[in-house]
Write a protein that holds these residues in place. Structure first.
Motif, PDB file in Angstrom:
ATOM      1  N   LYS A   1       0.813  -1.214   0.000  1.00 54.39           N
ATOM      2  CA  LYS A   1       0.000   0.000   0.000  1.00 54.39           C
ATOM      3  C   LYS A   1       0.850   1.270   0.000  1.00 54.39           C
ATOM      4  CE  LYS A   1      -3.411  -2.801   0.288  1.00 54.39           C
ATOM      5  NZ  LYS A   1      -4.070  -3.201  -0.971  1.00 54.39           N
TER       6      LYS A   1
ATOM      7  N   ALA B   1       1.594   1.698  -3.748  1.00 57.64           N
ATOM      8  CA  ALA B   1       0.531   1.478  -4.737  1.00 57.64           C
ATOM      9  C   ALA B   1      -0.237   2.775  -5.011  1.00 57.64           C
ATOM     10  CB  ALA B   1      -0.426   0.407  -4.230  1.00 57.64           C
TER      11      ALA B   1
ATOM     12  N   SER C   1      -5.019   0.935  -6.279  1.00 54.79           N
ATOM     13  CA  SER C   1      -4.088  -0.096  -5.757  1.00 54.79           C
ATOM     14  C   SER C   1      -3.166  -0.667  -6.829  1.00 54.79           C
ATOM     15  CB  SER C   1      -4.843  -1.245  -5.075  1.00 54.79           C
ATOM     16  OG  SER C   1      -5.335  -0.846  -3.827  1.00 54.79           O
TER      17      SER C   1
ATOM     18  N   SER D   1       3.574   6.155  -4.242  1.00 52.43           N
ATOM     19  CA  SER D   1       2.161   6.265  -3.898  1.00 52.43           C
ATOM     20  C   SER D   1       1.567   7.537  -4.485  1.00 52.43           C
ATOM     21  CB  SER D   1       1.981   6.260  -2.379  1.00 52.43           C
ATOM     22  OG  SER D   1       0.614   6.347  -2.049  1.00 52.43           O
TER      23      SER D   1
ATOM     24  N   GLU E   1      -9.476  -0.529  -3.319  1.00 54.12           N
ATOM     25  CA  GLU E   1      -8.376  -1.236  -2.672  1.00 54.12           C
ATOM     26  C   GLU E   1      -8.360  -2.687  -3.124  1.00 54.12           C
ATOM     27  OE1 GLU E   1      -6.559  -2.080   1.809  1.00 54.12           O
ATOM     28  OE2 GLU E   1      -7.913  -0.396   1.441  1.00 54.12           O
TER      29      GLU E   1
END
Length: 228
Positions: free
Chosen positions: A44, A47, A52, A58, A79
């Motif tokens: 995460k 991503a 995701s 990020s 997600e």
């Protein structure tokens, strides 16, 4: 001694002393640790926060930027758990396409843990077309939720007669016409919905579904999937 669903090797006993003397029922694993580790979690921290998508930073990916330009930005909230790689494809092949619904159990704990974060939202599985249901005999998303003993509502109806998304190329997927409409059982007082699909590819399917609920006045519409 039970065998691993994935590789068919015998599953070694793994009860701890605490579990043995707790006198509570213990749920035995259905796949071995080696097979479980073949499923790669999406990180995460790096991503895309919108879908995701696995990447190096990020930041919103190019696909999500395009969706935000075409649709309300709040639609872009998804997600996913695992990379859609060889391990997940094998799981999906045996579960979804070969119809072995025992494989749904492999994802139960992951889905349960995720949904604990949104206790007030109603989970809505993405429906399959009548043709797909007739051929397969079940809706893979609905079955995953049922096996995990999680509540959900079938508030979407798939009215599409087109070929399945899995049979389409990327550009064909993106041009797919709206395949959904609200079911008569939809509760108009609901303010938060979480849509559930097995795999996120282009986002087209989930964006169509989110649009239906947005038009119905639902304020918060997010989504999640097993793979990305």
């Amino acid at each position: 001694m039970p065998n691993c669903l994935m590789c068919n090797r015998a599953l070694p006993p793994c009860l701890t002393l605490k579990q043995i003397f707790s006198f509570h029922p213990h749920e035995s694993p259905i796949i071995c640790e080696k097979c479980r580790q073949t499923f790669r979690w999406i990180e995460k921290e790096t991503a895309c926060p919108g879908c995701s998508r696995p990447q190096k930073a990020s930041t919103i990916c190019m696909d999500c930027e395009k969706w935000q330009a075409r649709l309300p930005s709040e639609y872009v909230s998804h997600e996913a758990f695992f990379y859609y790689d060889a391990a997940l494809k094998e799981w999906l092949q045996r579960y979804k396409f070969q119809g072995d619904t025992r494989f749904a159990q492999i994802m139960s704990a992951t889905i349960q843990t995720f949904l604990k974060k949104s206790p007030d939202a109603v989970v809505v599985p993405i429906p399959v077309s009548e043709a797909s249901y007739a051929k397969r005999g079940f809706n893979q998303c609905e079955e995953l939720l049922r096996i995990a003993s999680l509540p959900y509502e079938n508030w979407l109806i798939n009215i599409s007669f087109e070929k399945k998304q899995s049979e389409k190329k990327r550009q064909e997927r993106l041009k797919t016409a709206q395949p959904f409409q609200l079911a008569p059982t939809f509760n108009k007082d609901i303010t938060s919905v979480i849509l559930f699909d097995d795999v996120y590819t282009t986002g087209r399917t989930l964006m169509h579904a989110k649009h239906v609920f947005a038009e119905a006045g639902v304020k918060r519409i997010t989504s999640f999937s097993i793979g990305r």
